[in-house]
Scaffold this active site. Structure first.
Site, PDB file in Angstrom:
ATOM      1  N   ARG A  97      29.773  39.595   9.748  1.00 47.65           N
ATOM      2  CA  ARG A  97      30.854  38.592   9.754  1.00 47.65           C
ATOM      3  C   ARG A  97      32.225  39.263   9.871  1.00 47.65           C
ATOM      4  O   ARG A  97      33.135  38.737  10.502  1.00 47.65           O
ATOM      5  CB  ARG A  97      30.764  37.736   8.493  1.00 47.65           C
ATOM      6  CG  ARG A  97      29.571  36.780   8.549  1.00 47.65           C
ATOM      7  CD  ARG A  97      29.464  35.961   7.299  1.00 47.65           C
ATOM      8  NE  ARG A  97      30.729  35.351   6.957  1.00 47.65           N
ATOM      9  CZ  ARG A  97      31.080  35.001   5.719  1.00 47.65           C
ATOM     10  NH1 ARG A  97      30.254  35.196   4.715  1.00 47.65           N
ATOM     11  NH2 ARG A  97      32.238  34.451   5.480  1.00 47.65           N
ATOM     12  N   HIS A 137      39.815  32.696  -1.812  1.00 49.24           N
ATOM     13  CA  HIS A 137      38.445  33.235  -1.858  1.00 49.24           C
ATOM     14  C   HIS A 137      38.372  34.679  -1.371  1.00 49.24           C
ATOM     15  O   HIS A 137      37.309  35.146  -0.995  1.00 49.24           O
ATOM     16  CB  HIS A 137      37.501  32.337  -1.046  1.00 49.24           C
ATOM     17  CG  HIS A 137      37.297  30.971  -1.658  1.00 49.24           C
ATOM     18  ND1 HIS A 137      36.707  29.925  -0.982  1.00 49.24           N
ATOM     19  CD2 HIS A 137      37.583  30.500  -2.892  1.00 49.24           C
ATOM     20  CE1 HIS A 137      36.667  28.857  -1.776  1.00 49.24           C
ATOM     21  NE2 HIS A 137      37.199  29.175  -2.932  1.00 49.24           N
ATOM     22  N   SER A 154      35.480  20.957   4.195  1.00 50.01           N
ATOM     23  CA  SER A 154      34.589  19.883   3.757  1.00 50.01           C
ATOM     24  C   SER A 154      34.985  19.392   2.361  1.00 50.01           C
ATOM     25  O   SER A 154      34.527  18.334   1.930  1.00 50.01           O
ATOM     26  CB  SER A 154      33.129  20.359   3.758  1.00 50.01           C
ATOM     27  OG  SER A 154      32.990  21.489   2.920  1.00 50.01           O
TER      28      SER A 154
HETATM   29  C1  BJW Z   1      37.000  21.285  11.730  1.00 52.36           C
HETATM   30  C2  BJW Z   1      36.856  21.816  12.963  1.00 52.36           C
HETATM   31  C3  BJW Z   1      37.951  21.930  13.724  1.00 52.36           C
HETATM   32  C4  BJW Z   1      34.844  21.819  12.017  1.00 52.36           C
HETATM   33  N1  BJW Z   1      39.131  21.498  13.210  1.00 52.36           N
HETATM   34  N2  BJW Z   1      38.094  20.853  11.164  1.00 52.36           N
HETATM   35  C5  BJW Z   1      33.414  21.359 -10.285  1.00 52.36           C
HETATM   36  C6  BJW Z   1      32.424  20.480  -9.888  1.00 52.36           C
HETATM   37  C7  BJW Z   1      31.219  20.961  -9.365  1.00 52.36           C
HETATM   38  C8  BJW Z   1      30.999  22.335  -9.226  1.00 52.36           C
HETATM   39  C9  BJW Z   1      31.983  23.192  -9.636  1.00 52.36           C
HETATM   40  C10 BJW Z   1      33.169  22.710 -10.167  1.00 52.36           C
HETATM   41  N3  BJW Z   1      33.946  23.780 -10.448  1.00 52.36           N
HETATM   42  C11 BJW Z   1      33.300  24.910 -10.122  1.00 52.36           C
HETATM   43  C12 BJW Z   1      32.081  24.572  -9.620  1.00 52.36           C
HETATM   44  C13 BJW Z   1      31.040  25.529  -9.121  1.00 52.36           C
HETATM   45  C14 BJW Z   1      31.287  26.008  -7.695  1.00 52.36           C
HETATM   46  C15 BJW Z   1      31.290  24.803  -6.742  1.00 52.36           C
HETATM   47  O1  BJW Z   1      32.306  24.342  -6.297  1.00 52.36           O
HETATM   48  N4  BJW Z   1      30.108  24.295  -6.434  1.00 52.36           N
HETATM   49  C16 BJW Z   1      29.993  23.143  -5.538  1.00 52.36           C
HETATM   50  C17 BJW Z   1      29.549  23.615  -4.158  1.00 52.36           C
HETATM   51  C18 BJW Z   1      29.010  22.203  -6.135  1.00 52.36           C
HETATM   52  N5  BJW Z   1      32.516  26.756  -7.572  1.00 52.36           N
HETATM   53  C19 BJW Z   1      32.570  28.032  -7.911  1.00 52.36           C
HETATM   54  O2  BJW Z   1      31.592  28.629  -8.332  1.00 52.36           O
HETATM   55  C20 BJW Z   1      33.913  28.733  -7.754  1.00 52.36           C
HETATM   56  N6  BJW Z   1      34.217  29.451  -8.950  1.00 52.36           N
HETATM   57  C21 BJW Z   1      34.620  28.827 -10.067  1.00 52.36           C
HETATM   58  O3  BJW Z   1      34.901  27.661 -10.084  1.00 52.36           O
HETATM   59  O4  BJW Z   1      34.720  29.673 -11.172  1.00 52.36           O
HETATM   60  C22 BJW Z   1      34.773  29.040 -12.450  1.00 52.36           C
HETATM   61  C23 BJW Z   1      33.422  28.408 -12.735  1.00 52.36           C
HETATM   62  C24 BJW Z   1      32.262  29.112 -12.505  1.00 52.36           C
HETATM   63  C25 BJW Z   1      31.015  28.524 -12.759  1.00 52.36           C
HETATM   64  C26 BJW Z   1      30.940  27.207 -13.206  1.00 52.36           C
HETATM   65  C27 BJW Z   1      32.130  26.491 -13.405  1.00 52.36           C
HETATM   66  C28 BJW Z   1      33.375  27.114 -13.179  1.00 52.36           C
HETATM   67  C29 BJW Z   1      33.854  29.790  -6.674  1.00 52.36           C
HETATM   68  C30 BJW Z   1      33.682  29.210  -5.311  1.00 52.36           C
HETATM   69  C31 BJW Z   1      33.560  30.350  -4.292  1.00 52.36           C
HETATM   70  C32 BJW Z   1      33.239  29.827  -2.896  1.00 52.36           C
HETATM   71  N7  BJW Z   1      32.886  30.927  -2.083  1.00 52.36           N
HETATM   72  C33 BJW Z   1      32.573  30.672  -0.681  1.00 52.36           C
HETATM   73  C34 BJW Z   1      32.054  31.996  -0.071  1.00 52.36           C
HETATM   74  C35 BJW Z   1      33.228  32.956   0.113  1.00 52.36           C
HETATM   75  C36 BJW Z   1      32.771  34.249   0.652  1.00 52.36           C
HETATM   76  C37 BJW Z   1      32.256  34.148   2.058  1.00 52.36           C
HETATM   77  O5  BJW Z   1      33.020  33.886   2.987  1.00 52.36           O
HETATM   78  O6  BJW Z   1      31.055  34.386   2.228  1.00 52.36           O
HETATM   79  O7  BJW Z   1      33.747  30.212   0.007  1.00 52.36           O
HETATM   80  S1  BJW Z   1      31.426  29.345  -0.453  1.00 52.36           S
HETATM   81  C38 BJW Z   1      32.129  28.770   1.069  1.00 52.36           C
HETATM   82  O8  BJW Z   1      32.599  27.411   0.896  1.00 52.36           O
HETATM   83  C39 BJW Z   1      33.372  29.639   1.289  1.00 52.36           C
HETATM   84  C40 BJW Z   1      34.397  28.623   1.725  1.00 52.36           C
HETATM   85  O9  BJW Z   1      35.710  29.106   1.505  1.00 52.36           O
HETATM   86  C41 BJW Z   1      34.042  27.429   0.896  1.00 52.36           C
HETATM   87  C42 BJW Z   1      34.543  26.124   1.436  1.00 52.36           C
HETATM   88  O10 BJW Z   1      33.989  25.839   2.682  1.00 52.36           O
HETATM   89  P1  BJW Z   1      34.883  25.157   3.807  1.00 52.36           P
HETATM   90  O11 BJW Z   1      35.974  26.072   4.187  1.00 52.36           O
HETATM   91  O12 BJW Z   1      35.261  23.807   3.383  1.00 52.36           O
HETATM   92  O13 BJW Z   1      33.870  25.140   5.055  1.00 52.36           O
HETATM   93  P2  BJW Z   1      32.710  24.055   5.411  1.00 52.36           P
HETATM   94  O14 BJW Z   1      31.802  24.726   6.375  1.00 52.36           O
HETATM   95  O15 BJW Z   1      32.116  23.487   4.203  1.00 52.36           O
HETATM   96  O16 BJW Z   1      33.500  22.885   6.132  1.00 52.36           O
HETATM   97  C43 BJW Z   1      34.108  23.064   7.409  1.00 52.36           C
HETATM   98  C44 BJW Z   1      34.866  21.799   7.738  1.00 52.36           C
HETATM   99  O17 BJW Z   1      35.574  22.003   8.942  1.00 52.36           O
HETATM  100  C45 BJW Z   1      33.974  20.564   7.961  1.00 52.36           C
HETATM  101  O18 BJW Z   1      34.502  19.473   7.217  1.00 52.36           O
HETATM  102  C46 BJW Z   1      34.091  20.288   9.467  1.00 52.36           C
HETATM  103  O19 BJW Z   1      34.024  18.908   9.776  1.00 52.36           O
HETATM  104  C47 BJW Z   1      35.449  20.848   9.751  1.00 52.36           C
HETATM  105  N8  BJW Z   1      35.696  21.293  11.113  1.00 52.36           N
HETATM  106  N9  BJW Z   1      35.488  22.148  13.142  1.00 52.36           N
HETATM  107  C48 BJW Z   1      39.170  20.980  11.953  1.00 52.36           C
HETATM  108  N10 BJW Z   1      37.934  22.432  14.971  1.00 52.36           N
END
Ligand code: BJW
Length: 252
Positions: free
Chosen positions: A70, A119, A193
């Site tokens: 990546r 992130h 998302s």
């Molecule tokens: C277009 C397009 C175009 C397409 N133009 N748009 C509260 C509630 C529930 C759960 C939790 C909570 N608080 C914490 C949690 C746990 C967890 C979490 O959120 N889980 C949920 C999934 C259920 N969060 C964590 O663990 C976070 N840490 C934390 O909160 O610490 C304290 C804690 C820990 C444990 C328990 C409780 C609290 C850390 C989150 C880390 C996320 N890491 C990743 C990987 C990063 C490394 C890597 O790159 O490999 O980050 S996961 C992945 O998702 C990455 C992204 O940054 C992140 C978000 O994704 P994103 O950017 O939204 O991408 P997509 O693919 O989902 O969406 C793309 C969008 O683009 C789509 O909508 C398309 O339609 C659109 N699109 N083409 C415009 N041309």
């Protein structure tokens, strides 16, 4: 022509503070796959298998190899019209901050002034044990030799400087993101998302704190019901048109 409201253009033209949350979608048009779209990074791999520390400790070579691949994609990518439009918007508003979930460095390469990385950054690596920064070349060499990459000082495993599930976000980045969200008169949520927390909470908090909130996305997201308006379309089409409209309004 993308379908945004006059209200959004007016609010941007009058804003003192604008904050923008971006996700993988803004970089899709640079050729970097998103996570959750069809054909995205997690079609092939279960995120729970790769994007958490237990997965890394179970199989460091697999995870290091995935991130190395990546990183190569990211290094070869270029900022697109969406990144550029946000950098251009800075010239038309008194203050603009981009809060990004992306690890690809493309906002910085587009010369946006204030970029807050929630992130981490995939181009950086560090030792899990002694925390020293380690250059990507060390990872490349080890993986080519079929070994997990290890710290030259203490033999600890080398990991990418990104935030995995279950890990805390960098405290300073999160505090800055919350501060710019609280200050924002207009908040844009672009290409995410909005299902990963705490980032997904920022558009909701912005609205609660009085900002006009709009999202730019071809699809429905976790915050579609919480925003004032959704502009359906790719960021690379919508953002340049929006910024042109704001520039025209500001220059009147
Ligand atoms: C277009 C397009 C175009 C397409 N133009 N748009 C509260 C509630 C529930 C759960 C939790 C909570 N608080 C914490 C949690 C746990 C967890 C979490 O959120 N889980 C949920 C999934 C259920 N969060 C964590 O663990 C976070 N840490 C934390 O909160 O610490 C304290 C804690 C820990 C444990 C328990 C409780 C609290 C850390 C989150 C880390 C996320 N890491 C990743 C990987 C990063 C490394 C890597 O790159 O490999 O980050 S996961 C992945 O998702 C990455 C992204 O940054 C992140 C978000 O994704 P994103 O950017 O939204 O991408 P997509 O693919 O989902 O969406 C793309 C969008 O683009 C789509 O909508 C398309 O339609 C659109 N699109 N083409 C415009 N041309």
């Amino acid at each position: 022509m993308p379908d945004f409201s006059d209200t959004l253009v007016d609010r941007l033209a009058e804003a003192d503070h604008v904050a923008v949350l971006t996700g993988a979608g803004i970089s899709a048009e640079s050729g970097i796959p998103t996570f959750r779209d069809p054909g995205g990074l997690w079609d092939e791999f279960d995120p729970q298998e790769l994007a958490n520390v237990e997965a890394f400790l179970d199989n460091p070579e697999l995870v290091q190899g995935w991130y190395r691949h990546r990183r190569q994609v990211v290094v070869e990518a270029e900022p697109n019209a969406g990144h550029q439009a946000l950098a251009d918007l800075e010239a038309h508003v008194p203050s603009l901050a981009v809060v990004t979930q992306n690890v690809d460095n493309l906002h910085t390469r587009a010369e946006t002034g204030t970029v807050i990385e929630l992130h981490g950054n995939i181009t950086d690596n560090y030792c899990m044990d002694c925390e020293r920064a380690v250059g990507a070349e060390a990872v490349d060499v080890a993986i080519q030799e079929g070994e997990p990459a290890r710290c030259p000082d203490c033999e600890g495993l080398i990991r990418p400087d990104v935030v995995w599930f279950g890990e805390m976000l960098p405290a300073d980045a999160m505090a800055r993101a919350e501060a710019v969200t609280e200050r924002a008169d207009v908040f844009l949520s672009v290409g995410t998302s909005a299902v990963v927390h705490p980032a997904a909470q920022l558009p909701v908090a912005a609205r609660e704190q009085g900002a006009y909130v709009a999202e730019v996305n071809p699809d429905t997201t976790g915050v579609t019901d919480d925003v004032h308006e959704t502009i359906r379309g790719p960021a690379g089409d919508v953002l340049p048109a929006l910024v042109d409209a704001v520039a025209a309004r500001v220059d009147v």
